[in-house]
Scaffold this active site. Structure first.
Site, mmCIF file in Angstrom:
data_model
loop_
_atom_site.group_PDB
_atom_site.id
_atom_site.type_symbol
_atom_site.label_atom_id
_atom_site.label_comp_id
_atom_site.label_asym_id
_atom_site.label_seq_id
_atom_site.Cartn_x
_atom_site.Cartn_y
_atom_site.Cartn_z
ATOM 1 N N THR A 264 44.615 -68.265 19.753
ATOM 2 C CA THR A 264 45.926 -67.811 20.251
ATOM 3 C C THR A 264 46.823 -67.613 19.049
ATOM 4 O OG1 THR A 264 45.667 -69.117 22.262
ATOM 5 C CG2 THR A 264 47.891 -68.387 21.731
ATOM 6 N N LYS B 236 48.456 -63.510 26.964
ATOM 7 C CA LYS B 236 48.353 -64.975 26.805
ATOM 8 C C LYS B 236 49.749 -65.591 26.611
ATOM 9 C CE LYS B 236 46.501 -68.999 25.612
ATOM 10 N NZ LYS B 236 45.835 -69.854 26.568
ATOM 11 N N LYS C 295 53.444 -74.717 20.459
ATOM 12 C CA LYS C 295 53.007 -73.602 19.604
ATOM 13 C C LYS C 295 53.086 -72.278 20.362
ATOM 14 C CE LYS C 295 48.819 -71.449 18.228
ATOM 15 N NZ LYS C 295 47.387 -71.388 18.247
HETATM 16 P P1 NAD Z 1 41.151 -77.218 16.870
HETATM 17 O O1 NAD Z 1 42.235 -77.610 15.931
HETATM 18 O O2 NAD Z 1 40.407 -78.252 17.612
HETATM 19 O O3 NAD Z 1 40.062 -76.317 16.075
HETATM 20 C C1 NAD Z 1 40.359 -75.427 15.036
HETATM 21 C C2 NAD Z 1 39.239 -75.585 14.013
HETATM 22 O O4 NAD Z 1 39.415 -74.596 12.980
HETATM 23 C C3 NAD Z 1 39.245 -76.944 13.317
HETATM 24 O O5 NAD Z 1 37.990 -77.566 13.511
HETATM 25 C C4 NAD Z 1 39.506 -76.606 11.843
HETATM 26 O O6 NAD Z 1 38.809 -77.457 10.942
HETATM 27 C C5 NAD Z 1 38.987 -75.187 11.769
HETATM 28 N N1 NAD Z 1 39.500 -74.419 10.659
HETATM 29 C C6 NAD Z 1 40.781 -74.269 10.261
HETATM 30 N N2 NAD Z 1 40.840 -73.428 9.195
HETATM 31 C C7 NAD Z 1 39.575 -73.047 8.925
HETATM 32 C C8 NAD Z 1 38.987 -72.210 7.939
HETATM 33 N N3 NAD Z 1 39.720 -71.580 7.020
HETATM 34 N N4 NAD Z 1 37.642 -72.034 7.953
HETATM 35 C C9 NAD Z 1 36.879 -72.665 8.890
HETATM 36 N N5 NAD Z 1 37.380 -73.493 9.844
HETATM 37 C C10 NAD Z 1 38.715 -73.679 9.849
HETATM 38 O O7 NAD Z 1 41.820 -76.155 17.870
HETATM 39 P P2 NAD Z 1 41.264 -75.716 19.301
HETATM 40 O O8 NAD Z 1 41.807 -76.614 20.348
HETATM 41 O O9 NAD Z 1 39.794 -75.474 19.194
HETATM 42 O O10 NAD Z 1 42.032 -74.319 19.470
HETATM 43 C C11 NAD Z 1 41.619 -73.145 18.781
HETATM 44 C C12 NAD Z 1 42.500 -72.006 19.250
HETATM 45 O O11 NAD Z 1 42.370 -71.844 20.669
HETATM 46 C C13 NAD Z 1 43.997 -72.225 18.988
HETATM 47 O O12 NAD Z 1 44.583 -71.007 18.612
HETATM 48 C C14 NAD Z 1 44.523 -72.719 20.333
HETATM 49 O O13 NAD Z 1 45.906 -72.404 20.521
HETATM 50 C C15 NAD Z 1 43.649 -71.933 21.287
HETATM 51 N N6 NAD Z 1 43.475 -72.547 22.616
HETATM 52 C C16 NAD Z 1 43.248 -73.889 22.742
HETATM 53 C C17 NAD Z 1 43.094 -74.450 24.011
HETATM 54 C C18 NAD Z 1 42.836 -75.930 24.188
HETATM 55 O O14 NAD Z 1 42.916 -76.405 25.328
HETATM 56 N N7 NAD Z 1 42.512 -76.664 23.127
HETATM 57 C C19 NAD Z 1 43.152 -73.641 25.146
HETATM 58 C C20 NAD Z 1 43.352 -72.255 24.991
HETATM 59 C C21 NAD Z 1 43.513 -71.728 23.713
#
Ligand code: NAD
EC number: 1.1.1.31
Length: 296
Positions: A96, A171, A246
């Site tokens: 997102t 979204k 966010k």
């Molecule tokens: P998260 O923080 O659990 O995962 C993000 C991952 O990206 C982490 O493991 C981090 O180490 C990795 N990362 C960051 N920079 C990196 C890089 N340069 N190279 C490789 N890896 C890297 O977040 P999430 O909950 O998995 O969410 C991911 C996305 O999905 C976000 O944009 C969030 O807003 C969206 N989202 C989350 C949810 C939810 O319920 N968690 C629901 C819908 C959408």
């Protein structure tokens, strides 16, 4: 079977990548966290040391990263992942992020002859695990058609929202509506408490009246009326306040840059920020009720 690079193996990305492994693809994952990489390896995936290495010769690249700046840093530049993909590859960003970055990524991908879609999701971590996510997709008909079979292996619905960036636009509009809606339900219960109206009575009446909405009938912010809502387990799990904050901020930025009036969302954004500062950042966003009713 396709060769798929998957960047970002967090709460969402890891189960999504695991579902692609289960579907029979060769998945090469990468994350800053060694624990996340090990989990993909244990599930039958391969692990790369950088996004560029994972993308080298891949037909499909998927990013599931925290915010726009992370996606930019992974995809762009001569050493970025877009430059390493196989000819005529497809890239999907399911993070997102802000609409402007999403549109800039479409342009950058097109210059490298990579098809690109923005495809943020709803459904949370449970949806990611069970492959029941909803994808809201922005991009060309052709790119969406190519991506759909892969998206269906990670989700239950794929909705084409329009051209570049419109997946992110959908979204942000949806989550902005949700953020305001939860605040309205929490304020309703706060007022009911003060007026001596039982919470269950308010629920029974409002859930069959014009106050009914998802924030009331599924994610009810007070314990009791909906036994499965996070309020019944101390607001643990669910959709964190910090993630709602966010998304509310992204919607505020989008509104400011597009000239849309979003005064209720502005007020709600401030309340989520205060709730996060007050220690509720990693609680379900319905914990806003606790913040509103906290006794000082
Ligand atoms: P998260 O923080 O659990 O995962 C993000 C991952 O990206 C982490 O493991 C981090 O180490 C990795 N990362 C960051 N920079 C990196 C890089 N340069 N190279 C490789 N890896 C890297 O977040 P999430 O909950 O998995 O969410 C991911 C996305 O999905 C976000 O944009 C969030 O807003 C969206 N989202 C989350 C949810 C939810 O319920 N968690 C629901 C819908 C959408």
């Amino acid at each position: 079977m396709a060769k798929i690079a998957f960047v970002g193996l967090g709460n969402m990305g890891l189960p999504m990548a695991q579902n692609l492994v289960k579907a029979g693809h060769q998945v090469i994952g990468v994350d800053l966290s060694p624990v996340a990489c090990e989990a993909l390896h244990a599930a039958g995936g391969q692990v790369a040391t950088s996004a560029a290495q994972a993308a080298d010769g891949a037909e499909l690249l998927i990013t599931m990263l925290p915010a726009g700046k992370h996606v930019r840093s992974v995809l762009l530049g001569d050493d970025g992942a877009l430059a390493k993909l196989a000819p005529d590859a497809l890239a999907i960003d399911s993070s997102t992020i802000d609409v402007d970055t999403a549109r800039a990524l479409h342009e950058a991908a097109s210059l490298r002859h990579v098809s690109f879609i923005d495809a943020p999701v709803s459904g949370g971590t449970v949806g990611a695990q069970n492959a029941t996510l909803t994808f809201m997709v922005g991009g060309s008909d052709d790119a969406v058609a190519r991506a759909t079979p892969f998206l269906q292996q990670m989700g239950k619905a794929v909705i084409h929202a329009g051209g570049p960036g419109n997946g992110q636009a959908a979204k942000l509009c949806n989550n902005m509506m949700l953020g305001i809606q939860m605040l309205s339900v929490a304020e309703g219960f706060a007022l009911a408490d003060r007026l001596g109206l039982e919470r269950q009575k308010l629920f029974d009446i409002a859930s069959k009246s014009s106050g009914a909405c998802w924030s009331l009938t599924v994610n009810c912010p007070v314990p009791g009326p909906v036994p499965t809502s996070p309020a019944n387990r101390g607001y643990e799990g669910g959709f964190f306040t910090e993630l709602m904050l966010k998304d509310m901020r992204l919607a505020q930025d989008a509104g400011a840059s597009a000239g849309a009036a979003t005064p209720l969302a502005a007020a709600a954004t401030q309340l989520y920020a205060l709730a996060a500062q007050a220690g509720l950042a990693k609680k379900d966003f319905s914990s806003l009720f606790e913040f509103l009713t906290a006794k000082n």
